[in-house]
Motif scaffolding. Structure first.
Motif, mmCIF file in Angstrom:
data_model
loop_
_atom_site.group_PDB
_atom_site.id
_atom_site.type_symbol
_atom_site.label_atom_id
_atom_site.label_comp_id
_atom_site.label_asym_id
_atom_site.label_seq_id
_atom_site.Cartn_x
_atom_site.Cartn_y
_atom_site.Cartn_z
ATOM 1 N N LEU A 98 -6.899 1.434 -7.071
ATOM 2 C CA LEU A 98 -6.632 0.510 -5.963
ATOM 3 C C LEU A 98 -7.842 0.358 -5.068
ATOM 4 C CD1 LEU A 98 -4.292 -1.090 -4.521
ATOM 5 C CD2 LEU A 98 -3.918 0.973 -3.171
ATOM 6 N N ASP A 99 -8.539 1.484 -4.839
ATOM 7 C CA ASP A 99 -9.705 1.495 -3.964
ATOM 8 C C ASP A 99 -10.763 2.406 -4.568
ATOM 9 O OD1 ASP A 99 -11.611 1.611 -2.002
ATOM 10 O OD2 ASP A 99 -10.303 2.450 -0.454
ATOM 11 N N GLU A 123 -13.438 3.410 -3.542
ATOM 12 C CA GLU A 123 -14.081 4.295 -2.573
ATOM 13 C C GLU A 123 -13.179 5.435 -2.106
ATOM 14 O OE1 GLU A 123 -15.742 2.038 0.610
ATOM 15 O OE2 GLU A 123 -17.021 0.827 -0.701
ATOM 16 N N THR A 124 -12.051 5.643 -2.786
ATOM 17 C CA THR A 124 -11.175 6.767 -2.455
ATOM 18 C C THR A 124 -11.965 8.072 -2.537
ATOM 19 O OG1 THR A 124 -9.217 5.639 -3.303
ATOM 20 C CG2 THR A 124 -9.100 8.040 -3.134
ATOM 21 N N TRP A 170 0.837 -1.213 0.000
ATOM 22 C CA TRP A 170 0.000 0.000 0.000
ATOM 23 C C TRP A 170 0.865 1.253 0.000
ATOM 24 C CZ3 TRP A 170 -1.152 4.396 2.782
ATOM 25 C CH2 TRP A 170 -2.378 5.014 2.494
ATOM 26 N N PRO A 205 -4.209 0.037 5.060
ATOM 27 C CA PRO A 205 -4.961 -1.213 5.262
ATOM 28 C C PRO A 205 -5.414 -1.477 6.689
ATOM 29 C CG PRO A 205 -3.142 -1.595 3.769
ATOM 30 C CD PRO A 205 -2.959 -0.205 4.300
ATOM 31 N N ARG A 250 -7.933 5.476 -6.925
ATOM 32 C CA ARG A 250 -9.232 4.817 -7.162
ATOM 33 C C ARG A 250 -9.077 3.513 -7.925
ATOM 34 N NH1 ARG A 250 -11.090 10.343 -7.885
ATOM 35 N NH2 ARG A 250 -12.159 10.915 -5.942
#
Length: 296
Positions: A246-247, A249-250, A178, A274, A244
């Motif tokens: 990666l995630d 919901e960023t 991360w 994480p 985003r």
């Protein structure tokens, strides 16, 4: 993954946040540890802090403590005293998150009398993969402070310098992946610990320790002690877009006004690693910082 000079990657550590119940006492303590006076205070009244989970009307006073290298050449310790809602005590639970602040000095004996008066004891700590002689203290809010000796050609200045922050995680490999995504590189790796640094800011490190039994980091941004770290990025919107992938919901970046500071405020992106530890990306171009290239 793109290289460390990409716009969405962090290029400098800006500040380490520490929530305090007594701002004057914290300022005096770190004035002695850092060897310089706090630079300025910023007063926030009726500010929207929903991005930190604290509601739309919050009040606080913030003091920034740099070391002798100054604001553009070094990260600051950001001392925040909340009044609405007030700073609350950290419960004695074993949780992930930032656990200690580390300063380096070229000569431990030279600072020992002043730090002994603050309650320091001799010890040894592990940083950058080696054992270092240290003076160990607790600040007025109970935060562990480590002052280590690193001298000679390894240092980029003669006085105390903010050198690292310790971070407990539950899965070292997951956390390293991360932090690599936002720009960190591994300086040293062991089975259950690692040192990481931003390639463009090698004099400051994060010292990670794997502790699988810990609970997630707290949600309360006004909780006493070390809470988050702020990192500079060239383009905070581009950073949000990259993250985003990666995630999804960023969140979107938000502007945080600081009307009594020279900048007037910053556009920031609040993230959680994480384990839930807060990492703040700040829009701060490379042209506005002067980070030394010499590692320690």
């Amino acid at each position: 993954m793109s290289g460390p000079s990409q716009p969405q990657h962090a290029h400098a550590a800006m500040h380490c946040n520490l929530n305090t119940g007594d701002l004057s006492a914290a300022e005096e303590f770190y004035r002695i540890v850092a060897g310089v006076e706090p630079r300025f205070r910023s007063v926030g009244q009726a500010q929207d802090a929903t991005m930190m989970g604290l509601g739309r009307h919050t009040s606080s006073v913030t003091a920034f403590v740099w070391d002798g290298r100054g604001p553009r050449a070094a990260p600051a310790l950001e001392l925040v005293c909340w009044s609405e809602p007030p700073t609350v005590a950290r419960p004695p639970a074993d949780r992930t998150g930032f656990t200690a602040i580390g300063y380096r000095v070229p000569d431990l004996e030279a600072v020992r009398p002043a730090l002994t008066a603050l309650g320091a004891t001799r010890g040894t700590v592990l940083a950058r993969g080696r054992d270092l002689a240290a003076l160990l203290l607790s600040d007025p809010d109970g935060v562990p402070v480590e002052v280590v000796e690193i001298g000679g050609a390894e240092v980029d200045g003669a006085g105390p310098a903010l050198a690292y922050e310790r971070l407990d995680v539950t899965d070292l490999a997951r956390s390293l992946a991360w932090y690599a995504f936002i720009g960190f590189s591994v300086v040293h790796r062991a089975d259950t610990s690692a040192t990481i640094a931003l390639p463009e800011d090698p004099t400051f490190t994060l010292e990670l320790a794997e502790r699988p039994h810990l609970a997630p980091s707290p949600d309360r941004a006004n909780e006493q002690g070390l809470y988050r770290i702020a990192l500079a990025v060239e383009d905070v919107d581009e950073a949000a877009g990259a993250l985003r992938a990666l995630d999804p919901e960023t969140p979107d970046p938000v502007f945080i006004p600081m009307v009594d500071t020279p900048t007037g405020g910053f556009t920031v992106l609040f993230l959680r690693d994480p384990d839930g530890t807060v990492v703040e990306l700040v829009a701060r171009p490379r042209s506005e910082v002067r980070r030394p290239l010499r590692p320690v």
